[in-house]
Design an enzyme around this catalytic site. Structure first.
Site, PDB file in Angstrom:
ATOM      1  CB  SER A  59      35.525  38.642  38.478  1.00 22.43           C
ATOM      2  OG  SER A  59      37.096  39.082  38.346  1.00 22.43           O
ATOM      3  CG  ASP A  73      39.784  42.403  44.355  1.00 20.00           C
ATOM      4  OD1 ASP A  73      40.766  41.791  43.537  1.00 20.00           O
ATOM      5  OD2 ASP A  73      38.470  42.206  44.374  1.00 20.00           O
ATOM      6  CG  HIS A 103      39.284  38.632  42.762  1.00 21.68           C
ATOM      7  ND1 HIS A 103      38.768  39.984  42.384  1.00 21.68           N
ATOM      8  CD2 HIS A 103      38.846  37.838  41.635  1.00 21.68           C
ATOM      9  CE1 HIS A 103      37.931  39.643  41.058  1.00 21.68           C
ATOM     10  NE2 HIS A 103      38.092  38.456  40.624  1.00 21.68           N
TER      11      HIS A 103
END
Length: 325
Positions: free
Chosen positions: A145, A271, A300
């Site tokens: 991320s 996501d 995610h």
């Protein structure tokens, strides 16, 4: 490089983006990872804490020949399941692991007014150079991320990358920060942005006690969105004009064509954090060192499998081994 056709197939409830995301972040448990914390002093007078895991956990161990640097996401740390899962798999396969806690994320507040952000590559560069100075013959890099965006930016923005760095893997990466913010602002993502805001507001309040001349209570009370937080803290603390200037300059999207190290981007099509340019298909097609894999499911960083390890973990290890000769 052509887009990679992903073999990952989600099962049952894990086909739902929110279920896979929340289960993986809040319910998944990873056991059997030993971590040894070491503090690294930084050139600007601040510090970061690194949680090391070794192939031989004894203090008199012989160092492994290869090491991996792991970078976490927004308001994460080295104890998150996605960090522990990757660390465990790597250690099982002969790697030492250095899991970085970004400034202020280790449980100890950092010393300076500034902390960390999505495009901050100085600490990554410093740590990679430190690892390169050790006896390892191979370094691989892994970012999740926010950590993935910072890693991609590091690889493409012009740093002198040590020859020991062989490959990188980035998971659930918001390579376009503005597009990701717009996605998070949607109604269906209220649980995620609320969770982030709670953490960020708490950190703002604690840091305000240390820097009362730079941070005001009235600003704290204004923080009702991620963008407002970035306008009132991230931007001024890190040299940006405002939040939009930060999103523009810190996004790794603009650096992808300059990456010269074999690099995997694994972004699920469902996501909830990603949108638009966060799926850089043209950039991958135009760069022989950039590999883009976009499974239909996974949410995610929620690539659940029935084995002990997630697909993103086994896939990253496979990528490392393939490109580390």
């Amino acid at each position: 490089m052509p887009i990679i056709q992903s073999p990952y197939k989600a099962i049952g409830l894990f086909k739902n983006a929110h279920f896979s995301t929340i289960y993986s972040a809040k319910i998944r448990r990873v056991h059997g990872v030993s971590q040894n914390r070491k503090r690294l002093e930084l050139p600007d007078g601040d510090f970061v804490d690194i949680d090391w895991s070794y192939t031989d956990s004894s203090l008199s161990r012989k160092r492994a020949s290869k090491v991996a640097l792991l970078l976490h996401g927004l308001e994460g740390d080295a104890q998150r399941p996605y960090m522990l899962g990757m660390a465990k798999l790597l250690v099982n396969n002969g790697y030492d692991v250095a899991a970085l806690n970004f400034r202020g994320c280790s449980g100890s507040q950092n010393r300076l007014y500034r902390s960390y952000h999505s495009g901050d590559t100085r600490d990554i560069s410093h740590l990679v150079n430190m690892l390169s100075s050790l006896s390892y013959s191979m370094i691989n890099l892994y970012g999740v991320s926010l950590g993935g965006n910072a890693l991609l930016k590091y690889l493409g923005e012009g740093h002198i990358i040590p020859n020991k760095v062989k490959a990188a893997a980035c998971i659930g990466v918001p390579v376009d920060l503005k597009a990701s913010l717009e996605q998070l602002e949607k109604r269906e993502n209220i649980i995620y942005r609320t969770s982030f805001l709670i953490h960020l507001r708490t950190k703002f309040r604690k840091k305000m006690n240390c820097f009362p001349k730079l941070m005001r209570l009235e600003d704290y009370r204004k923080i009702d969105s991620l963008k407002t937080f970035d306008d009132l803290y991230t931007a001024p603390a890190h040299g940006f004009e405002n939040a939009l200037d930060y999103y523009t300059k810190a996004s790794s999207y603009q650096y992808l064509n300059r990456i010269k190290i074999p690099t995997l981007i694994l972004n699920a099509k469902n996501d909830s954090f990603l949108h638009g340019n966060c799926y850089p298909t043209q950039e991958a097609k135009n760069n022989d060192d950039l590999f883009l894999e976009m499974p239909a499911h996974g949410g995610h960083v929620g690539f659940y499998t029935r084995s002990s390890f997630y697909y993103n973990e086994t896939r990253s290890l496979e990528f490392f081994e393939e490109h580390s000769s």
